[in-house]
Design a protein around this motif. Sequence first.
Motif, PDB file in Angstrom:
ATOM      1  N   GLU A 204      -3.593   4.086   7.538  1.00 47.25           N
ATOM      2  CA  GLU A 204      -2.614   3.329   6.768  1.00 47.25           C
ATOM      3  C   GLU A 204      -1.675   4.303   6.068  1.00 47.25           C
ATOM      4  O   GLU A 204      -2.121   5.231   5.394  1.00 47.25           O
ATOM      5  CB  GLU A 204      -3.293   2.445   5.719  1.00 47.25           C
ATOM      6  N   PHE A 205      -0.380   4.107   6.259  1.00 49.68           N
ATOM      7  CA  PHE A 205       0.609   4.978   5.640  1.00 49.68           C
ATOM      8  C   PHE A 205       0.995   4.443   4.271  1.00 49.68           C
ATOM      9  O   PHE A 205       1.231   3.247   4.096  1.00 49.68           O
ATOM     10  CB  PHE A 205       1.845   5.106   6.536  1.00 49.68           C
ATOM     11  N   LYS A 206       1.050   5.346   3.300  1.00 53.81           N
ATOM     12  CA  LYS A 206       1.385   5.011   1.928  1.00 53.81           C
ATOM     13  C   LYS A 206       2.739   5.609   1.559  1.00 53.81           C
ATOM     14  O   LYS A 206       3.104   6.684   2.026  1.00 53.81           O
ATOM     15  CB  LYS A 206       0.306   5.552   0.983  1.00 53.81           C
ATOM     16  N   SER A 207       3.431   4.931   0.685  1.00 55.79           N
ATOM     17  CA  SER A 207       4.779   5.369   0.296  1.00 55.79           C
ATOM     18  C   SER A 207       4.743   6.521  -0.705  1.00 55.79           C
ATOM     19  O   SER A 207       3.958   6.515  -1.653  1.00 55.79           O
ATOM     20  CB  SER A 207       5.545   4.204  -0.336  1.00 55.79           C
ATOM     21  N   PHE A 208       5.615   7.489  -0.457  1.00 60.82           N
ATOM     22  CA  PHE A 208       5.795   8.617  -1.375  1.00 60.82           C
ATOM     23  C   PHE A 208       7.231   9.097  -1.205  1.00 60.82           C
ATOM     24  O   PHE A 208       7.623   9.497  -0.113  1.00 60.82           O
ATOM     25  CB  PHE A 208       4.822   9.748  -1.045  1.00 60.82           C
TER      26      PHE A 208
END
Length: 237
Positions: free
Chosen positions: A37-41
Amino acid sequence: MKIEVWSDYVCPFCYIGKRRLEEAIQQLDFKSEIEIEFKSFELDPNAPKSYDANIHELIAKKYGITVNQAKANNTQIAAQAKSMGLIYDFEAMKPTNTFDAHRLAHYANAEGTQDKFSERLLRAYFTEGKDLSSYEVLASLAKEVGLDYDQAMKILNSDQYRDAVRRDESDARRLNISGVPYFVINGKYAISGAQPTAVFLQSLKQIRTDEVRVESEISGTSNNESKGICIDGQCNI
């Protein structure tokens, strides 16, 4: 095994790290059990949507080096990318604000196409020189991976998924994540940076071994009290 990946779409090492992680996973006999799962940064939440300067000039200013030094550094990064089959065109890159791209990535996640959309965004920025702040560009890229163009435009013209992006960034601060890419495995182990494929492979194998061992042990501690391990400098958080 769940792998959460904090990254930004204008981070050159994030694309390299993504590819190295994928290469390592393909060598695992438990790859079918892995969820990513890709998380925002956002590397720069205050970044404008367009700059007068090019990428070399911006990097030179940010790190206090000459433009020629910045170009040399970017050439080295491009070589690393090429070794992973990625083509970086620094001359065509359009530095921009990525907030809306992250918002739309959450829409892609809700529709089950987050990995495809993240990959498409990275290629669009690093290889094709597309403007990731343009609603037209973002919606078109979304359509390419099977998402609805009109729905994407509707989302972009609203505040939808704003809170989801901010929540990811808040989690990053809680975990003391100051740079990306940053990988959190099963909520307990961390790997920082675009590590070599061998490091990802060894770490994931060791984490798997440790998790299986812990699950099989008869212990008086609860799951909440279990501890992770340190692997080659990457430790539990």
